[in-house]
Design a protein around this motif. Structure first.
Motif, mmCIF file in Angstrom:
data_model
loop_
_atom_site.group_PDB
_atom_site.id
_atom_site.type_symbol
_atom_site.label_atom_id
_atom_site.label_comp_id
_atom_site.label_asym_id
_atom_site.label_seq_id
_atom_site.Cartn_x
_atom_site.Cartn_y
_atom_site.Cartn_z
ATOM 1 N N VAL A 1 50.947 -52.078 -37.992
ATOM 2 C CA VAL A 1 49.975 -53.182 -37.656
ATOM 3 C C VAL A 1 50.301 -53.975 -36.543
ATOM 4 C CG1 VAL A 1 49.614 -55.760 -38.686
ATOM 5 C CG2 VAL A 1 50.156 -53.928 -40.317
ATOM 6 N N GLU A 2 51.301 -53.884 -35.995
ATOM 7 C CA GLU A 2 51.948 -54.671 -34.837
ATOM 8 C C GLU A 2 51.091 -53.773 -33.574
ATOM 9 O OE1 GLU A 2 53.154 -57.099 -31.589
ATOM 10 O OE2 GLU A 2 52.649 -57.541 -33.727
ATOM 11 N N ALA A 3 51.331 -52.519 -33.769
ATOM 12 C CA ALA A 3 50.884 -51.710 -32.583
ATOM 13 C C ALA A 3 49.540 -51.577 -32.654
ATOM 14 C CB ALA A 3 51.322 -50.335 -32.842
ATOM 15 N N HIS A 4 48.843 -51.792 -33.656
ATOM 16 C CA HIS A 4 47.249 -51.734 -33.576
ATOM 17 C C HIS A 4 46.874 -53.066 -33.130
ATOM 18 C CE1 HIS A 4 43.249 -50.227 -34.539
ATOM 19 N NE2 HIS A 4 43.083 -51.364 -35.035
ATOM 20 N N GLN A 5 47.687 -54.105 -33.470
ATOM 21 C CA GLN A 5 47.293 -55.505 -32.729
ATOM 22 C C GLN A 5 47.271 -55.510 -31.201
ATOM 23 O OE1 GLN A 5 45.955 -57.426 -34.778
ATOM 24 N NE2 GLN A 5 45.736 -59.266 -34.026
ATOM 25 N N ARG A 6 48.399 -54.904 -30.735
ATOM 26 C CA ARG A 6 48.436 -54.800 -29.361
ATOM 27 C C ARG A 6 47.185 -54.016 -28.684
ATOM 28 N NH1 ARG A 6 50.129 -59.041 -28.485
ATOM 29 N NH2 ARG A 6 50.756 -59.354 -30.723
ATOM 30 N N TRP A 7 47.152 -52.879 -29.435
ATOM 31 C CA TRP A 7 45.889 -51.793 -28.928
ATOM 32 C C TRP A 7 44.558 -52.734 -28.991
ATOM 33 C CZ3 TRP A 7 41.263 -49.538 -30.393
ATOM 34 C CH2 TRP A 7 40.879 -48.479 -29.914
ATOM 35 N N LEU A 8 44.424 -53.392 -29.770
ATOM 36 C CA LEU A 8 43.232 -54.205 -29.985
ATOM 37 C C LEU A 8 43.177 -54.967 -28.762
ATOM 38 C CD1 LEU A 8 42.455 -54.891 -33.728
ATOM 39 C CD2 LEU A 8 41.282 -53.347 -32.473
ATOM 40 N N GLY A 9 43.948 -55.784 -28.750
ATOM 41 C CA GLY A 9 44.192 -56.800 -27.562
ATOM 42 C C GLY A 9 43.926 -56.278 -26.174
ATOM 43 N N GLU A 10 44.234 -54.941 -25.927
ATOM 44 C CA GLU A 10 44.216 -54.179 -24.784
ATOM 45 C C GLU A 10 42.693 -53.850 -24.424
ATOM 46 O OE1 GLU A 10 46.130 -54.350 -22.306
ATOM 47 O OE2 GLU A 10 47.415 -55.531 -23.251
ATOM 48 N N LEU A 11 42.171 -53.344 -25.518
ATOM 49 C CA LEU A 11 40.674 -52.799 -25.763
ATOM 50 C C LEU A 11 39.814 -54.189 -25.270
ATOM 51 C CD1 LEU A 11 38.548 -50.874 -26.290
ATOM 52 C CD2 LEU A 11 38.607 -51.581 -28.791
ATOM 53 N N TRP A 12 40.054 -55.120 -25.926
ATOM 54 C CA TRP A 12 39.110 -56.370 -25.698
ATOM 55 C C TRP A 12 39.466 -57.001 -24.506
ATOM 56 C CZ3 TRP A 12 35.587 -54.732 -28.533
ATOM 57 C CH2 TRP A 12 34.815 -55.307 -29.335
ATOM 58 N N SER A 13 40.592 -57.043 -23.985
ATOM 59 C CA SER A 13 41.107 -57.435 -22.711
ATOM 60 C C SER A 13 39.838 -56.688 -21.597
ATOM 61 C CB SER A 13 42.453 -57.175 -22.009
ATOM 62 O OG SER A 13 42.484 -57.725 -20.965
ATOM 63 N N ARG A 14 39.734 -55.392 -21.764
ATOM 64 C CA ARG A 14 38.859 -54.489 -20.866
ATOM 65 C C ARG A 14 37.460 -55.254 -20.868
ATOM 66 N NH1 ARG A 14 40.352 -48.945 -23.335
ATOM 67 N NH2 ARG A 14 38.253 -48.393 -22.335
ATOM 68 N N PHE A 15 36.988 -55.502 -22.247
ATOM 69 C CA PHE A 15 35.705 -56.232 -22.350
ATOM 70 C C PHE A 15 35.705 -57.412 -21.753
ATOM 71 C CE2 PHE A 15 34.824 -52.534 -25.129
ATOM 72 C CZ PHE A 15 33.612 -52.749 -25.539
ATOM 73 N N SER A 16 36.506 -58.248 -21.913
ATOM 74 C CA SER A 16 36.710 -59.402 -21.069
ATOM 75 C C SER A 16 36.497 -59.256 -19.639
ATOM 76 C CB SER A 16 37.719 -60.409 -21.490
ATOM 77 O OG SER A 16 38.914 -60.106 -20.639
ATOM 78 N N GLY A 17 37.259 -58.226 -19.230
ATOM 79 C CA GLY A 17 37.205 -57.922 -17.695
ATOM 80 C C GLY A 17 35.735 -57.604 -17.198
#
Length: 502
Positions: free
Chosen positions: A190-206
């Protein structure tokens, strides 16, 4: 599959425009049809041909407006612009509909049935919400007795009564359910996936930070997106607010699509034209609970293959992508089905997506196509691919375009409903045993748990759906070991189901 009869009939996007506004006072703001009319004037100007091209519009196409009720918004827009199109066209609700409207227009142009079309839409939920909060009425024109000449796409309810009974009746409950199935497939905690989602969506915000038309150009770090906070509350496990589409925007976008000959006759400079190479549409098993796998899309797989085959291209030749991004799960499913893998490191959006660029109802893809055109004008040899999704990964439309003409004319594939297996039976309200497949948990605004949803695959292949609200069941939902384990559902009379490890 449609194709062009000659180079003069090649469909091109000749003009694009995007507008937004952020009023503090809702009164006196133009209605969505006025926003659409303004965007179309700007798109005509962007083409370099101006009013002469706009005056030749024969088909005015408007995705259904959600924030305000109109009978035929295309007719209202035509009146405001002084146009007399032969038809007005709309489409039934769905984020796929702008691409569907473009694909349909491009095919008609390639066949010689149409010369100039306009696809444009707008939403003003920012203003509508502001008016509601302030208790004021907006003096906007609304419904009349007119209806569009044609309405494209299937008109079906998005969910079954069984799905609705367990709380699967809105995107904020369905897409996170798919997300947790993706997590289990990836084998992440759960924690690793949450981190992964955050990084994916950070690329979208970029990407939104680089898009001059984005509603929010603030670039967020992965932890800012992944971690729940007072400004970024938990909405539905595992999604925070920043992982959700943002519909509270006032945005309009417009495209002018025409034959190459019509563009030349109107005086559109060659460098303004972006060629439409191919389009494809398909739908998955219509109801989520009846699909073979929640986190797969045979329809995107088939439509993507058909699109690239029609264009004579491979996915690795596509330089720019905009995958429909109402939620992270939609992006991940599309990326895998298009052959990009489950953890693609390439850019997946040119806008920043619906969370950051803005989620204007059905009209987001008009914006993504307009942005793609801007990029391809600067890189005429590059290929761009855009996708749209309707309802709950239910219906899909894709488009392929470039600043250079297609190798073999325009082609379109309408695949209808794509299945890779017979529909599953879905059961609710009865005891069940099986393997835990997917889950989510909905939160109240104060962060407390509202209710959870779980799906189990029974040994006979049926899918059991359960809505739970007791603390023990909710604790099991978010347990690291729940998905993939044996579980059972009990159904006490007059109460939500109870979920137990089996």
């Amino acid at each position: 599959m449609g194709m062009s009869a000659g180079p003069d009939r090649l469909p091109v996007i000749a003009g694009v425009a995007q507008h937004d506004r952020r009023p503090d006072d809702p009164l006196g703001q133009p209605d969505p049809c006025a926003m659409i009319a303004s965007a179309l004037r700007a798109a005509a100007k962007d083409s370099g041909a101006g009013e002469p091209l706009l005056g030749r519009v024969q088909s005015l196409r408007v995705p259904r407006v959600l924030c305000w009720s109109y009978g035929d918004p295309g007719a209202q827009v035509a009146e405001r612009l002084g146009l007399g199109p032969a038809e007005t066209v709309s489409a039934h609700i769905g984020g796929d509909t702008p691409q569907l409207l473009v694909n349909d227009a491009a095919e008609a142009i390639a066949r010689g049935e149409l010369d100039v079309a306009a696809i444009a839409g707008a939403e003003a939920l920012h203003t509508v919400s502001l008016a509601r909060r302030e208790g004021v009425e907006l003096d906007w024109p609304g419904d009349d007795e007119r209806q569009p000449t044609r309405t494209l796409g299937p008109d079906r309810p998005p969910t079954t009564p069984a799905e609705q009974s367990v709380g699967l009746f809105a995107p904020v409950s369905v897409y996170p359910l798919i997300e947790n199935a993706l997590r289990h497939r990836a084998g992440r905690t759960v924690e690793a996936h949450q981190r992964w989602l955050g990084e994916l969506w950070s690329r979208f915000s970029g990407a939104a930070g680089e898009n001059p038309h984005a509603w929010s150009r603030t670039v967020h770090s992965g932890s800012e997106i992944a971690d729940a906070s007072a400004q970024n509350r938990a909405v539905s496990f595992p999604y925070t607010k920043l992982m959700n589409a943002n519909p509270l925007v006032d945005q309009a976008a417009a495209l002018i699509v025409c034959s190459l000959q019509a563009a030349q006759e109107a005086g559109v400079p060659a460098e303004r034209c972006v060629f439409l190479h191919a389009g494809a549409e398909a739908s998955d098993e219509w109801f989520l609970s009846q699909r073979g796998e929640l986190d797969a899309s045979p329809a995107i797989r088939a439509a993507g293959r058909a699109l690239l085959e029609a264009g004579g291209r491979d996915i690795d030749e596509v330089a720019h992508l905009d995958l429909y991004s109402c939620f992270p799960s939609a992006v991940q499913v599309a990326a895998r089905e298009l052959g990009l893998g489950s953890e693609p490191d390439r850019a997946l959006t040119v806008t920043g997506g619906l969370a950051f660029a803005g989620g204007p109802g059905n009209n987001y893809v008009t914006h993504s196509i307009a942005r793609m055109v801007e990029i391809l004008r600067q890189q005429p040899g590059a290929l761009g691919l855009t996708t749209g999704v309707g309802w709950y990964m239910t219906k899909h439309a894709l488009g392929l375009m470039s600043g250079e003409p297609p190798r073999d004319g325009y082609r379109r594939a309408d695949l209808g409903e794509v299945r890779d297996r017979p529909p599953r039976s879905a059961v609710v309200g009865e005891p069940a045993r099986g393997t835990a497949e997917a889950c989510t948990l909905l939160f109240e605004r104060d962060g407390s748990a509202s209710y959870g949803v779980a799906t189990l695959l029974r040994d006979d292949g049926a899918r059991a759906l359960a809505k739970v609200s007791d603390p023990d069941s909710i604790a099991l939902l978010i347990d690291e070991a729940f998905l993939g384990a044996r579980a059972r559902v009990d159904c006490p009379p007059g109460a939500d189901a109870v979920l137990l490890a089996d």
